[in-house]
Design a protein around this motif. Structure first.
Motif, PDB file in Angstrom:
ATOM      1  N   VAL A 158       0.085 -64.670   2.235  1.00  0.00           N
ATOM      2  CA  VAL A 158       0.529 -64.509   3.671  1.00  0.00           C
ATOM      3  C   VAL A 158      -0.636 -63.805   4.377  1.00  0.00           C
ATOM      4  O   VAL A 158      -1.642 -63.367   3.820  1.00  0.00           O
ATOM      5  N   ARG A 159      -0.359 -63.814   5.811  1.00  0.00           N
ATOM      6  CA  ARG A 159      -1.554 -63.423   6.581  1.00  0.00           C
ATOM      7  C   ARG A 159      -1.560 -62.008   6.651  1.00  0.00           C
ATOM      8  O   ARG A 159      -2.718 -61.100   6.884  1.00  0.00           O
ATOM      9  N   ASN A 160      -0.208 -61.311   6.398  1.00  0.00           N
ATOM     10  CA  ASN A 160      -0.358 -59.601   6.259  1.00  0.00           C
ATOM     11  C   ASN A 160       0.990 -59.336   5.732  1.00  0.00           C
ATOM     12  O   ASN A 160       1.747 -60.365   5.189  1.00  0.00           O
ATOM     13  N   CYS A 161       1.083 -58.344   5.561  1.00  0.00           N
ATOM     14  CA  CYS A 161       2.249 -57.528   4.736  1.00  0.00           C
ATOM     15  C   CYS A 161       3.238 -56.704   5.297  1.00  0.00           C
ATOM     16  O   CYS A 161       3.817 -56.018   5.025  1.00  0.00           O
ATOM     17  N   LYS A 162       3.323 -57.232   6.813  1.00  0.00           N
ATOM     18  CA  LYS A 162       4.224 -56.636   7.677  1.00  0.00           C
ATOM     19  C   LYS A 162       5.883 -57.318   7.434  1.00  0.00           C
ATOM     20  O   LYS A 162       5.709 -58.329   6.824  1.00  0.00           O
ATOM     21  N   LEU A 163       6.800 -56.502   7.601  1.00  0.00           N
ATOM     22  CA  LEU A 163       8.025 -56.929   7.141  1.00  0.00           C
ATOM     23  C   LEU A 163       8.602 -58.127   7.734  1.00  0.00           C
ATOM     24  O   LEU A 163       8.954 -58.978   6.909  1.00  0.00           O
ATOM     25  N   GLY A 164       8.030 -58.428   8.993  1.00  0.00           N
ATOM     26  CA  GLY A 164       8.646 -59.573   9.645  1.00  0.00           C
ATOM     27  C   GLY A 164       7.833 -60.792   8.942  1.00  0.00           C
ATOM     28  O   GLY A 164       8.507 -62.037   8.698  1.00  0.00           O
ATOM     29  N   THR A 165       6.577 -60.752   8.454  1.00  0.00           N
ATOM     30  CA  THR A 165       5.998 -61.847   7.841  1.00  0.00           C
ATOM     31  C   THR A 165       6.509 -61.861   6.475  1.00  0.00           C
ATOM     32  O   THR A 165       6.738 -63.134   6.169  1.00  0.00           O
ATOM     33  N   LEU A 166       6.748 -61.055   5.873  1.00  0.00           N
ATOM     34  CA  LEU A 166       7.328 -60.990   4.353  1.00  0.00           C
ATOM     35  C   LEU A 166       8.511 -61.638   4.556  1.00  0.00           C
ATOM     36  O   LEU A 166       8.932 -62.451   3.642  1.00  0.00           O
ATOM     37  N   ALA A 167       9.349 -61.323   5.361  1.00  0.00           N
ATOM     38  CA  ALA A 167      10.775 -61.825   5.349  1.00  0.00           C
ATOM     39  C   ALA A 167      10.726 -63.339   5.678  1.00  0.00           C
ATOM     40  O   ALA A 167      11.702 -63.913   5.074  1.00  0.00           O
ATOM     41  N   ALA A 168       9.935 -63.884   6.777  1.00  0.00           N
ATOM     42  CA  ALA A 168       9.801 -65.085   6.921  1.00  0.00           C
ATOM     43  C   ALA A 168       9.371 -65.918   5.695  1.00  0.00           C
ATOM     44  O   ALA A 168      10.030 -67.002   5.384  1.00  0.00           O
ATOM     45  N   HIS A 169       8.364 -65.190   4.952  1.00  0.00           N
ATOM     46  CA  HIS A 169       7.657 -65.885   3.733  1.00  0.00           C
ATOM     47  C   HIS A 169       8.798 -66.154   2.655  1.00  0.00           C
ATOM     48  O   HIS A 169       8.710 -67.195   2.066  1.00  0.00           O
ATOM     49  N   VAL A 170       9.683 -65.316   2.513  1.00  0.00           N
ATOM     50  CA  VAL A 170      10.484 -65.163   1.210  1.00  0.00           C
ATOM     51  C   VAL A 170      11.840 -66.005   1.721  1.00  0.00           C
ATOM     52  O   VAL A 170      12.816 -66.181   1.032  1.00  0.00           O
ATOM     53  N   GLY A 171      11.946 -66.403   3.085  1.00  0.00           N
ATOM     54  CA  GLY A 171      13.465 -66.951   3.464  1.00  0.00           C
ATOM     55  C   GLY A 171      14.458 -65.930   3.479  1.00  0.00           C
ATOM     56  O   GLY A 171      15.506 -66.063   3.272  1.00  0.00           O
ATOM     57  N   ALA A 172      14.416 -64.621   3.973  1.00  0.00           N
ATOM     58  CA  ALA A 172      15.259 -63.602   4.107  1.00  0.00           C
ATOM     59  C   ALA A 172      16.432 -64.242   5.054  1.00  0.00           C
ATOM     60  O   ALA A 172      16.218 -64.916   5.892  1.00  0.00           O
ATOM     61  N   THR A 173      17.499 -63.910   4.483  1.00  0.00           N
ATOM     62  CA  THR A 173      18.810 -64.256   5.240  1.00  0.00           C
ATOM     63  C   THR A 173      18.914 -63.238   6.698  1.00  0.00           C
ATOM     64  O   THR A 173      19.743 -63.742   7.570  1.00  0.00           O
ATOM     65  N   THR A 174      18.198 -62.323   6.731  1.00  0.00           N
ATOM     66  CA  THR A 174      18.253 -61.480   8.115  1.00  0.00           C
ATOM     67  C   THR A 174      16.993 -61.448   8.681  1.00  0.00           C
ATOM     68  O   THR A 174      15.806 -61.208   7.826  1.00  0.00           O
ATOM     69  N   THR A 175      16.859 -61.509   9.729  1.00  0.00           N
ATOM     70  CA  THR A 175      15.497 -61.626  10.356  1.00  0.00           C
ATOM     71  C   THR A 175      15.092 -59.969  11.015  1.00  0.00           C
ATOM     72  O   THR A 175      16.198 -59.503  11.810  1.00  0.00           O
ATOM     73  N   PRO A 176      14.339 -59.363  10.817  1.00  0.00           N
ATOM     74  CA  PRO A 176      14.224 -57.898  11.154  1.00  0.00           C
ATOM     75  C   PRO A 176      14.071 -57.742  12.657  1.00  0.00           C
ATOM     76  O   PRO A 176      13.119 -58.649  13.217  1.00  0.00           O
ATOM     77  N   ASN A 177      14.330 -56.884  13.406  1.00  0.00           N
ATOM     78  CA  ASN A 177      14.442 -56.958  14.816  1.00  0.00           C
ATOM     79  C   ASN A 177      14.254 -55.518  15.205  1.00  0.00           C
ATOM     80  O   ASN A 177      14.468 -55.308  16.468  1.00  0.00           O
ATOM     81  N   HIS A 178      13.609 -54.677  14.275  1.00  0.00           N
ATOM     82  CA  HIS A 178      13.324 -53.216  14.671  1.00  0.00           C
ATOM     83  C   HIS A 178      14.803 -52.610  15.096  1.00  0.00           C
ATOM     84  O   HIS A 178      14.748 -51.598  15.863  1.00  0.00           O
ATOM     85  N   ARG A 179      15.785 -52.796  14.443  1.00  0.00           N
ATOM     86  CA  ARG A 179      16.962 -52.134  14.247  1.00  0.00           C
ATOM     87  C   ARG A 179      17.257 -51.721  12.784  1.00  0.00           C
ATOM     88  O   ARG A 179      16.899 -52.661  11.889  1.00  0.00           O
ATOM     89  N   ALA A 180      17.662 -50.643  12.534  1.00  0.00           N
ATOM     90  CA  ALA A 180      17.508 -50.196  11.197  1.00  0.00           C
ATOM     91  C   ALA A 180      18.217 -50.718  10.094  1.00  0.00           C
ATOM     92  O   ALA A 180      17.734 -51.119   9.039  1.00  0.00           O
TER      93      ALA A 180
END
Length: 569
Positions: A158-180
């Motif tokens: 992965v290019r970095n370990c930010k939450l958005g990057t990791l969520a896309a990498h693992v195919g997360a069912t929820t996209t992080p959007n800076h809401r808790a």
């Protein structure tokens, strides 16, 4: 990652067949609270406040519950934060304040392991808020998915370990959007993926997962075989080097579990990593009870002086305050107690503290402070203290032996019974100094008084046990009753009385095999001072019962002048 994959990863897949389940709590059995916060800025110390808390409770890949609340920060939300999170002042104006939201979250998370992405940020805000509200912070264990990802994922994956990057990498069912809550849900999926990756690496328990975020080197991990023959039992462990010298001594309720952590665990003490690299063998001593293990640890540290037991102190480097046995007694500082009929208090934590205690005594009583030896009749020039009427002046022969003996008796009472005279006199002095706004001088005398009272109290506590030839005490144990024989402040025997076993015959055998103990001199126990203090703390613990012997705490003692221990609400 879908629900089925999560269950496989947590259950009969990677984690269900862990070969090292003795290391701790299997991940499938642990409840995790994955939390995320939105805030008005980056630092609670600089005034930033929480605006939203979102959390997901999971165990074994299953979502147990969710928590979400906006929080009124009692201040305007910066424009750039509103652009980033979408949270406006209007949205939080009717929201609960942190004084209401935080206790609700802590109740939701109770008993779980906290998980967060860049955990120091989220836990830092939560702990700061708890401190401001004077809410005791629970001793949460914490797992950081950002740090875990840096250890687990391959370089370039992965290019970095930010939450958005990791969520896309693992195919997360929820996209992080800076809401808790959304970010917490995305973190759950990242967590599940990382646990899947850890399974083939031999990481099956919470302890090992936390350990994997450490800076333990591959060379340290390769030494894990040193713990292969360590038993799952309570006791003491000794790390030895190539010359078979002892490097470090420790104790644990589960030796195997504890020792293995040195090769996998997050260890912030660089010296421990250095010690592990020098270790060639691990020796263990299995003990019947936790108290026996702690006592044996103290004795082994005192005997071997291991270079990596930095917290231990040299028993020979202690200081006692002594009221001498001379024609004209005086106060003296000595390294050990002798069987010479003199009175002692201590040992003090340092020589400086002992000196402070002597200042308190000399300010209250007019005994001599000179160190010269004096006979019954002495004809010397009086010292400055005698000229100031702060000493009865035996040096020039003007002191009345009977009057001096009375003064010595008052000193003896203050040291060995109740220092109330010193407390009253210095208390008056402190109040006078404070009234004159000489607060630094008042604090100086406060410290001197506290040094004396603490030293006298420590002596009283030691004497309670050192004076008793034999005490037998019992406490509940998972397998029956743990029994300890204490003689003159030293642990002489320990064992566990199995359920259903005839008590008297079993105890007779324990007493017959107990160590013979010769009394120590004066208040000094027939053991290390630290050992006697550990035993006393155990004796005062919940559920401990006195089986044989007597043990009495005097009513008139220094303890009544100590401040009460803090009480949590």
């Amino acid at each position: 990652m879908d629900q089925q994959r999560a269950e496989q990863a947590w259950g009969q897949g990677s984690f269900g067949q862990g070969s090292f389940d003795d290391l701790g709590r299997l991940l499938v059995d642990v409840t995790f609270c994955v939390v995320d916060l939105e805030t008005t800025g980056g630092s609670p110390q600089k005034g930033s406040r929480i605006t939203e808390i979102g959390a997901v409770l999971v165990r074994g890949g299953e979502v147990l519950g969710e928590f979400q609340t906006l929080v009124n920060p009692d201040e305007s939300i910066p424009a750039f934060i509103t652009v980033l999170t979408g949270i406006t002042d209007q949205m939080v104006v009717q929201a609960p304040r942190i004084a209401e939201a935080l206790p609700s979250f802590l109740e939701f998370a109770r008993g779980s392991v906290l998980v967060a992405h860049n955990a120091p940020f989220d836990t830092g805000f939560l702990r700061h808020a708890a401190a401001e509200l004077q809410i005791p912070w629970p001793r949460f264990e914490v797992l950081d998915t950002a740090l875990l990802a840096r250890r687990v994922l391959l370089a370039g994956e992965v290019r970095n370990c930010k939450l958005g990057t990791l969520a896309a990498h693992v195919g997360a069912t929820t996209t992080p959007n800076h809401r808790a809550l959304s970010d917490a849900r995305a973190t759950v999926d990242v967590l599940h993926h990382l646990f899947e990756r850890l399974g083939p690496l031999g990481v099956h328990s919470l302890e090992e997962a936390r350990a994997y975020t450490s800076t333990v080197t591959p060379a340290q991990r390769r030494k894990r075989h040193l713990a292969d023959k360590v038993p799952n039992a309570a006791g003491v462990y000794l790390f030895r080097d190539r010359a078979d010298d002892v490097l470090y001594v420790g104790t644990s309720a589960d030796l195997r579990r504890r020792v293995r952590t040195y090769f996998t665990r997050s260890e912030t003490r660089s010296r421990m990593g250095e010690m592990v690299m020098l270790a060639e063998r691990i020796e263990t001593v299995v003990c019947a009870t936790a108290l026996e293990a702690r006592v044996r640890e103290l004795r082994l540290i005192a005997h071997h002086r291991p270079p990596y037991n930095r917290r231990s102190k040299d028993p020979a480097r202690t200081t006692w305050v002594k009221l001498t046995q001379e024609p004209w007694p005086r106060i003296s500082l000595v390294p050990q107690v002798r069987d010479d009929g003199a009175d002692y208090i201590g040992p003090f934590r340092s020589r400086a503290e002992a000196v402070e205690a002597t200042h308190a005594v000399h300010d209250t009583f007019a005994i001599r402070q000179c160190t010269d030896r004096m006979g019954r009749t002495s004809r010397r020039s009086p010292c400055v203290l005698a000229e100031m009427d702060r000493c009865l002046s035996p040096c020039d022969g003007s002191a009345d032996p009977e009057v001096y003996a009375i003064e010595v008796g008052r000193v003896r009472s203050a040291l060995t019974a109740d220092p109330v005279e010193v407390v009253d006199r210095i208390g008056d002095r402190m109040r006078d100094l404070a009234a004159d706004e000489r607060f630094e001088d008042a604090a100086l005398w406060r410290d001197r008084l506290q040094a004396l009272v603490r030293g006298a109290d420590r002596t009283h506590r030691l004497r309670e046990l050192t004076a008793e030839p034999e005490i037998v005490a019992a406490a509940p144990h998972a397998d029956g009753w743990e029994m300890h024989v204490v003689r003159h402040g030293r642990l002489a025997a320990a064992g566990v009385l199995p359920r259903g076993t005839e008590y008297r015959g079993w105890l007779d055998v324990l007493l017959a095999t107990a160590e013979t103990v010769t009394p120590g001199p004066g208040p000094a126990p027939a053991a290390l001072v630290e050992e006697t203090e550990v035993i006393r703390r155990w004796l005062t613990g919940d559920g401990v019962r006195l089986v044989d012997g007597t043990w009495v705490t005097p009513l008139a003692s220094a303890a009544r002048h100590l401040p009460p221990p803090p009480r949590w609400p």
